[in-house]
Design a protein around this motif. Structure first.
Motif, PDB file in Angstrom:
ATOM      1  N   SER A   1      38.098   3.659  17.329  1.00 43.41           N
ATOM      2  CA  SER A   1      36.977   3.022  18.037  1.00 43.41           C
ATOM      3  C   SER A   1      37.383   2.424  19.376  1.00 43.41           C
ATOM      4  O   SER A   1      36.536   1.914  20.112  1.00 43.41           O
ATOM      5  CB  SER A   1      36.362   1.928  17.149  1.00 43.41           C
ATOM      6  N   TRP A   2      38.689   2.499  19.696  1.00 43.11           N
ATOM      7  CA  TRP A   2      39.170   1.912  20.949  1.00 43.11           C
ATOM      8  C   TRP A   2      38.752   2.784  22.133  1.00 43.11           C
ATOM      9  O   TRP A   2      38.554   3.990  22.010  1.00 43.11           O
ATOM     10  CB  TRP A   2      40.683   1.780  20.943  1.00 43.11           C
ATOM     11  N   LYS A   3      38.675   2.145  23.296  1.00 43.40           N
ATOM     12  CA  LYS A   3      38.317   2.859  24.517  1.00 43.40           C
ATOM     13  C   LYS A   3      39.568   3.375  25.230  1.00 43.40           C
ATOM     14  O   LYS A   3      40.677   2.892  24.990  1.00 43.40           O
ATOM     15  CB  LYS A   3      37.534   1.941  25.458  1.00 43.40           C
ATOM     16  N   LYS A   4      39.339   4.350  26.096  1.00 46.67           N
ATOM     17  CA  LYS A   4      40.415   4.856  26.934  1.00 46.67           C
ATOM     18  C   LYS A   4      41.010   3.714  27.748  1.00 46.67           C
ATOM     19  O   LYS A   4      40.299   2.852  28.253  1.00 46.67           O
ATOM     20  CB  LYS A   4      39.893   5.941  27.880  1.00 46.67           C
ATOM     21  N   ALA A   5      42.329   3.692  27.873  1.00 47.43           N
ATOM     22  CA  ALA A   5      43.017   2.590  28.536  1.00 47.43           C
ATOM     23  C   ALA A   5      42.612   2.449  29.997  1.00 47.43           C
ATOM     24  O   ALA A   5      42.328   3.442  30.681  1.00 47.43           O
ATOM     25  CB  ALA A   5      44.522   2.781  28.434  1.00 47.43           C
ATOM     26  N   PHE A   6      42.547   1.208  30.419  1.00 52.46           N
ATOM     27  CA  PHE A   6      42.326   0.817  31.815  1.00 52.46           C
ATOM     28  C   PHE A   6      40.908   1.117  32.302  1.00 52.46           C
ATOM     29  O   PHE A   6      40.675   1.212  33.514  1.00 52.46           O
ATOM     30  CB  PHE A   6      43.359   1.458  32.741  1.00 52.46           C
ATOM     31  N   THR A   7      39.981   1.224  31.382  1.00 50.19           N
ATOM     32  CA  THR A   7      38.579   1.399  31.802  1.00 50.19           C
ATOM     33  C   THR A   7      37.951   0.073  32.190  1.00 50.19           C
ATOM     34  O   THR A   7      36.938   0.044  32.904  1.00 50.19           O
ATOM     35  CB  THR A   7      37.765   2.058  30.677  1.00 50.19           C
ATOM     36  N   ASN A   8      38.516  -1.053  31.704  1.00 48.35           N
ATOM     37  CA  ASN A   8      37.955  -2.377  31.995  1.00 48.35           C
ATOM     38  C   ASN A   8      38.971  -3.248  32.725  1.00 48.35           C
ATOM     39  O   ASN A   8      39.070  -4.445  32.472  1.00 48.35           O
ATOM     40  CB  ASN A   8      37.524  -3.080  30.698  1.00 48.35           C
ATOM     41  N   ILE A   9      39.699  -2.658  33.633  1.00 41.30           N
ATOM     42  CA  ILE A   9      40.788  -3.373  34.285  1.00 41.30           C
ATOM     43  C   ILE A   9      40.295  -4.552  35.124  1.00 41.30           C
ATOM     44  O   ILE A   9      41.015  -5.524  35.363  1.00 41.30           O
ATOM     45  CB  ILE A   9      41.626  -2.396  35.146  1.00 41.30           C
ATOM     46  N   SER A  10      39.041  -4.497  35.563  1.00 43.72           N
ATOM     47  CA  SER A  10      38.500  -5.568  36.402  1.00 43.72           C
ATOM     48  C   SER A  10      37.909  -6.719  35.594  1.00 43.72           C
ATOM     49  O   SER A  10      37.438  -7.699  36.163  1.00 43.72           O
ATOM     50  CB  SER A  10      37.437  -5.002  37.341  1.00 43.72           C
ATOM     51  N   ASP A  11      37.927  -6.635  34.269  1.00 41.10           N
ATOM     52  CA  ASP A  11      37.363  -7.683  33.418  1.00 41.10           C
ATOM     53  C   ASP A  11      38.338  -8.850  33.345  1.00 41.10           C
ATOM     54  O   ASP A  11      39.340  -8.827  32.623  1.00 41.10           O
ATOM     55  CB  ASP A  11      37.093  -7.125  32.025  1.00 41.10           C
ATOM     56  N   THR A  12      38.052  -9.908  34.094  1.00 42.55           N
ATOM     57  CA  THR A  12      38.960 -11.057  34.176  1.00 42.55           C
ATOM     58  C   THR A  12      38.842 -11.994  32.993  1.00 42.55           C
ATOM     59  O   THR A  12      39.632 -12.937  32.857  1.00 42.55           O
ATOM     60  CB  THR A  12      38.698 -11.835  35.478  1.00 42.55           C
ATOM     61  N   SER A  13      37.886 -11.754  32.110  1.00 45.27           N
ATOM     62  CA  SER A  13      37.711 -12.640  30.948  1.00 45.27           C
ATOM     63  C   SER A  13      38.644 -12.299  29.800  1.00 45.27           C
ATOM     64  O   SER A  13      38.790 -13.090  28.862  1.00 45.27           O
ATOM     65  CB  SER A  13      36.258 -12.562  30.470  1.00 45.27           C
ATOM     66  N   VAL A  14      39.283 -11.114  29.852  1.00 42.08           N
ATOM     67  CA  VAL A  14      40.154 -10.693  28.760  1.00 42.08           C
ATOM     68  C   VAL A  14      41.441 -11.526  28.781  1.00 42.08           C
ATOM     69  O   VAL A  14      42.096 -11.645  29.807  1.00 42.08           O
ATOM     70  CB  VAL A  14      40.472  -9.194  28.873  1.00 42.08           C
ATOM     71  N   LYS A  15      41.768 -12.083  27.599  1.00 41.52           N
ATOM     72  CA  LYS A  15      42.975 -12.900  27.476  1.00 41.52           C
ATOM     73  C   LYS A  15      44.225 -12.043  27.324  1.00 41.52           C
ATOM     74  O   LYS A  15      45.292 -12.374  27.832  1.00 41.52           O
ATOM     75  CB  LYS A  15      42.838 -13.828  26.268  1.00 41.52           C
ATOM     76  N   ALA A  16      44.092 -10.957  26.574  1.00 38.00           N
ATOM     77  CA  ALA A  16      45.235 -10.070  26.331  1.00 38.00           C
ATOM     78  C   ALA A  16      44.718  -8.688  25.972  1.00 38.00           C
ATOM     79  O   ALA A  16      43.559  -8.521  25.566  1.00 38.00           O
ATOM     80  CB  ALA A  16      46.123 -10.623  25.224  1.00 38.00           C
ATOM     81  N   TRP A  17      45.612  -7.710  26.107  1.00 34.03           N
ATOM     82  CA  TRP A  17      45.277  -6.330  25.774  1.00 34.03           C
ATOM     83  C   TRP A  17      46.276  -5.777  24.762  1.00 34.03           C
ATOM     84  O   TRP A  17      47.465  -6.107  24.799  1.00 34.03           O
ATOM     85  CB  TRP A  17      45.325  -5.435  27.012  1.00 34.03           C
ATOM     86  N   VAL A  18      45.781  -4.941  23.896  1.00 29.32           N
ATOM     87  CA  VAL A  18      46.659  -4.120  23.077  1.00 29.32           C
ATOM     88  C   VAL A  18      46.423  -2.667  23.482  1.00 29.32           C
ATOM     89  O   VAL A  18      45.272  -2.197  23.491  1.00 29.32           O
ATOM     90  CB  VAL A  18      46.385  -4.289  21.570  1.00 29.32           C
ATOM     91  N   TYR A  19      47.504  -1.990  23.837  1.00 30.22           N
ATOM     92  CA  TYR A  19      47.430  -0.589  24.227  1.00 30.22           C
ATOM     93  C   TYR A  19      48.150   0.236  23.165  1.00 30.22           C
ATOM     94  O   TYR A  19      49.248  -0.112  22.709  1.00 30.22           O
ATOM     95  CB  TYR A  19      48.101  -0.356  25.584  1.00 30.22           C
ATOM     96  N   ARG A  20      47.522   1.332  22.754  1.00 35.60           N
ATOM     97  CA  ARG A  20      48.135   2.241  21.777  1.00 35.60           C
ATOM     98  C   ARG A  20      48.124   3.659  22.316  1.00 35.60           C
ATOM     99  O   ARG A  20      47.132   4.113  22.881  1.00 35.60           O
ATOM    100  CB  ARG A  20      47.377   2.214  20.438  1.00 35.60           C
ATOM    101  N   GLY A  21      49.243   4.325  22.169  1.00 40.61           N
ATOM    102  CA  GLY A  21      49.360   5.739  22.515  1.00 40.61           C
ATOM    103  C   GLY A  21      50.351   6.404  21.581  1.00 40.61           C
ATOM    104  O   GLY A  21      50.791   5.812  20.590  1.00 40.61           O
ATOM    105  N   SER A  22      50.710   7.624  21.902  1.00 42.45           N
ATOM    106  CA  SER A  22      51.598   8.347  21.000  1.00 42.45           C
ATOM    107  C   SER A  22      52.392   9.398  21.758  1.00 42.45           C
ATOM    108  O   SER A  22      52.062   9.764  22.889  1.00 42.45           O
ATOM    109  CB  SER A  22      50.799   9.012  19.885  1.00 42.45           C
TER     110      SER A  22
END
Length: 950
Positions: free
Chosen positions: A795-816
């Motif tokens: 259900s996660w979104k493609k990475a860096f689609t919301n890079i301008s969202d300054t309200s986010v406290k932290a990100w978790v990125y997953r790849g393989s």
């Protein structure tokens, strides 16, 4: 050959020292070889993602200055790229494929192989602060091909040809007192010639530093007239002013002999040059009783040109040159220093077994010395301008040269390239002729061809009147190009009639620019078309071509022809005429790709050299052919030769000039013995013996001491000996090699034109980008479940689609990444680039690094073999977001690559008809002993020790 080595004045590529200096401080000249410490990776001719996204930015490097992007950007992370030193030919590292180019030796390169046809090079270098105010350029001796260069992200230019040297001014683009970055993109997709050409930065690269007022690149030209016990030198000097104001200066020129004694000097004062102008200044100097350069005594002088400003030297330029006279006569041929000299030449491409086109300087000397040993005195650069170091070798060893232009034409591009060649090479005494073209079938018989040739010939004469201008012509004599050249080059006279040409154009000079293209496989004496083997007995290759002996007899009988150039001196990759796949190399050479002599070389040595020669062919190992007739030939310049088999005479025969002798003998194991007589006296004896099985390995180096400079090489001949110490001529054992000490193996070969064995054994590097990177905003970095190996991120979104969202406290990125079984056998390296101002990294749920601060490209994390599995592997990064300082900031969105690396396989090569070759090079790390160990099944190992000396 070893005697010739004593004559050498080696000018090898220095690594970090100045080759030419003058005065002191920032005004001195430095010519610095920057061949070491490069990084290399494959790009792609049309897939931007596989080409490091070069040229995809909003502003491209063509749109705004300094906008080199992708791998052209100064801050691009090239840590995962392969480390190497130049010269480098990546084509020599590739495998073979039937889908590859016939003319280029079926290498996996070109339009059918986009993944291996573009290469990127990068290098970091430091410029001291005190260099500010100097004029600084970067110069490439040759890059194959279609090269684009950036420095610190600034686009410098594109050079289409793989044979032109080129130079860029980087004075105002440098970071003085800090690091700088060169990036070079090379596209070898399209061939330039129809022979093996390699790929990459295969010649030296230089950093040049001068005063703003300086002698221009290739800016001196020394010509001479000789007579009445003296030589009058005419010296033309091009001086450039890159200062912002006019400069007044004096020019001092001094000529030294080989021992360093001053022979003549002259100073001219009162010169002035406006900013950004180049002026030509002429002077004359007389040398009393000069020592002349010739093929037998290649004596070289040195001109030192110094610029003085207010009596202070600001630049000094050293020019090697030779004093000699040249003349072609329409009726009597060629004259060197007033004496007629028969041209005994060979054609050659720039390529050698094991290294391809990336030929170290010392190997150039080895090759020229091998041709000299064969009796040759002339070399045609087929069909392109050579590397400068080849001409240095010809100057030092005494080899005449046809310096050949790549492509005929009359516009700025064609004439500009021709001028580059002449300006660069005009001080080499070895160069006796400029060739403006070769077998231009589309135009050579037409009026268009005649007009183009006339224009090019006149253009050459406007630059240099001291040498003849030629063009190689392949048929249709008496028309087109052949009717306008002062010196016509005949290619394959069996097709036409040079006598008729001479009668029609009695004032035209002539020589054979290609002749005698015999097919031969070294050490093979029975043709086997199913194995692609051609017998080494000299024979007419086709009805419209001459054998070596036929060709030389034709030219030797016609004094109006200056001589001939055999096709070819060395075998070369590509053009495997008369075969196709799986043959990958030519059969034309007098020497094979390693430089091992075929039997025709002894024919030439007999009639081209000046020493007694006696050579027998074939070898005498013919088990299974007992009683069957074997053709035995003798190449000799003795008056008579008598042949014996096991002590019984087979007859004495008289030798015809420029001929050979033949016997047909039923095979019986034992000893063939030939005795050569001159003037009725025995002068030479030659024996060929039946050998036993291989019992020992033999290693012979062409020299036993190297300079510990990361450039010098030793060429090792590998053979097998029987119990009597005789070389086994038909041995085919596989030999493995190991090297210890401050050296490296750079190539192996065996001269077999059908061998598909590797020339090089390299470490395996696989760089894997993280795939399908997704993101999830989270309230903090204390995450557990999201970092688990098999967490559901569907259900996660493609990475860096919301890079301008300054309200986010932290990100978790997953790849393989996906790993095969092979890729799980060694630990992996994660070349990480921060995507957060603080981050933790996990691999398959295992913590690699915790709370890492932002670093641009300094982090490398080791991934334990225990963490790896075949198939899909997860990478998770928990990060605090990078805060933008400016709205236009673009935080990094690439976490880097994960690298698999495996050591190179053991170096090895099968002997071909008893021989193989290993080329070892000092690695420049330190002085010491280099030990090469050779092993083969059933044989005792053999070592050879080479001294690397500072």
């Amino acid at each position: 050959m070893k005697t010739l080595r004593l004559l050498l004045l080696l000018f090898v590529c220095p690594l970090i020292v100045s080759a030419q200096t003058a005065g002191s401080g920032q005004k001195s000249r430095a010519h610095i070889c920057i061949d070491t410490g490069w990084r290399f990776a494959y790009g792609h001719p049309f897939d931007a993602a596989k080409d490091f996204n070069n040229g995809t930015g909003y502003f491209s490097y063509f749109a705004k200055a300094g906008y080199g992007d992708g791998a052209a950007a100064a801050d691009f992370d090239d840590r995962p790229w392969r480390k190497l030193d130049l010269p480098h030919d990546w084509a020599a590292e590739l495998g073979f494929s039937e889908k590859g180019s016939y003319s280029h030796g079926f290498k996996a390169l070109g339009r059918n192989f986009p993944e291996s046809s573009v290469g990127w090079y990068r290098k970091k270098f430091t410029i001291p602060q005190q260099d500010y105010g100097r004029h600084i350029t970067i110069a490439f001796d040759g890059v194959f091909r279609n090269s684009t260069v950036w420095v610190n992200g600034h686009y410098l230019g594109t050079e289409l040809s793989g044979y032109n040297g080129f130079e860029y001014d980087i004075t105002q683009l440098l970071n003085y007192g800090g690091d700088n970055t060169i990036a070079v993109r090379v596209d070898a997709t399209m061939e330039e010639g129809w022979f093996y050409e390699g790929a990459g930065i295969y010649r030296h690269v230089w950093l040049n530093k001068t005063s703003p007022l300086h002698i221009a690149a290739n800016g001196t030209f020394v010509s001479s007239t000789v007579g009445n016990g003296k030589a009058q030198l005419t010296i033309k000097t091009d001086i450039s002013n890159y200062d912002i104001g006019a400069d007044n200066f004096a020019i001092v020129q001094k000529v030294y002999d080989r021992q360093g004694h001053l022979l003549a000097t002259k100073q001219t004062d009162g010169h002035a040059l406006q900013p950004f102008k180049t002026g030509e200044y002429s002077s004359q100097l007389d040398i009393a009783h000069p020592k002349l350069w010739s093929v037998d005594t290649p004596y070289l002088h040195r001109l030192v040109t110094t610029i003085l400003v207010n009596d202070v030297p600001v630049d000094e330029y050293v020019t090697r040159f030779g004093i000699r006279t040249l003349r072609f006569d329409a009726n009597t041929g060629f004259y060197l220093n007033g004496k007629r000299l028969e041209i005994k030449g060979t054609n050659n491409h720039q390529e050698h077994a094991g290294v391809g086109t990336a030929i170290p300087d010392e190997l150039q000397y080895f090759r020229i010395a091998s041709l000299k040993q064969m009796g040759s005195n002339a070399y045609r650069c087929s069909h392109n301008p050579p590397t400068p170091q080849l001409l240095d070798a010809c100057d030092s060893l005494g080899m005449l040269v046809i310096d050949e232009n790549r492509l005929m034409g009359i516009d700025e591009y064609h004439l500009g390239n021709l001028k580059k060649m002449i300006d660069r090479d005009r001080n080499h005494p070895s160069v006796i002729s400029w060739s403006v073209g070769n077998e231009e079938w589309g135009i050579e018989n037409s009026e268009t061809g005649a007009r183009i040739a006339t224009t090019m010939q006149s253009f050459v004469k406007s630059l240099d009147t001291t040498r003849a201008v030629t063009a190689a012509f392949s048929g249709g004599w008496g028309q087109g190009l052949s009717g306008v050249m002062d010196l016509i080059g005949f290619n394959y006279i069996a097709q036409e009639n040079p006598d008729a040409q001479h009668q029609k154009f009695p004032q035209q000079k002539g020589w054979g620019t290609e002749e005698g293209s015999t097919f031969a496989t070294r050490g093979i004496y029975f043709t086997n078309d199913s194995l692609h083997y051609k017998s080494a007995y000299d024979a007419k290759p086709r009805p419209n071509a001459y054998s070596i002996e036929e060709g030389w007899n034709y030219y030797a009988k016609r004094p109006f022809l200056a001589g001939m150039f055999i096709w070819t001196g060395f075998d070369y990759r590509g053009e495997p005429t008369p075969y196709g796949w799986p043959s990958i190399g030519s059969y034309f050479g007098m020497l094979d790709q390693c430089g091992f002599a075929k039997d025709d070389a002894w024919y030439l040595q007999a009639w081209w050299g000046n020493k007694p020669v006696l050579h027998l062919l074939p070898h005498w190992n013919w088990k299974g052919k007992e009683g069957q007739p074997i053709n035995v030939w003798a190449y000799s310049n003795c008056d008579e030769v008598e042949l014996f088999l096991n002590g019984k005479t087979q007859g004495k025969k008289a030798m015809a000039k420029n001929g050979h002798l033949e016997w047909t003998i039923p095979y019986s194991p034992g000893t063939l013995k030939a005795i050569g007589y001159t003037g009725g006296k025995q002068v030479l004896t030659e024996t060929v013996q039946t050998t036993g099985t291989p019992q020992a390995i033999s290693l012979e180096a062409h020299k036993n001491t190297l300079k510990a400079d990361a450039q010098d090489v030793a060429v090792i001949k590998v053979s097998l000996l029987d119990k009597k110490g005789l070389a086994v001529p038909d041995a085919g054992n596989e030999i493995s090699f190991k090297i210890e000490g401050p050296g490296r193996i750079i190539g192996v070969g065996n001269g077999n034109p059908t061998s598909l064995e590797p020339d090089k054994y390299l470490e395996t590097i696989v760089n894997m980008p993280i795939e399908a990177l997704k993101e999830l905003p989270v309230p903090d970095t204390i995450r557990k479940s999201e970092t688990a190996e098999n967490f559901d991120d569907s259900s996660w979104k493609k990475a860096f689609t919301n890079i301008s969202d300054t309200s986010v406290k932290a990100w978790v990125y997953r790849g393989s990444i996906n790993l095969t079984d092979d890729l799980t056998q060694s630990p992996l390296s994660f070349f990480y680039k921060s995507i957060g101002r603080k981050q933790s990294i996990y691999f398959n749920g295992h913590l690699l690094a915790a709370n890492v601060d932002y670093h641009k490209d300094q982090d490398v994390f080791n991934i334990s073999k225990a963490f790896l599995k075949a198939g899909k592997n997860s990478i998770v990064i928990v990060a605090l977001p990078i805060k933008k300082i400016h709205p236009w900031d673009n935080p990094n969105q690439d976490p880097g690559v994960i690298q698999f690396k495996a050591p190179a396989a053991a170096w090895k090569r099968k002997l071909f008809n008893g021989l193989a070759q290993v080329i070892i090079q000092s690695d420049g790390s330190h002085a010491g002993l280099i030990t090469l160990t050779a092993t083969s099944a059933g044989l005792k190992e053999k070592k050879i020790v080479i001294n690397a000396d500072k």
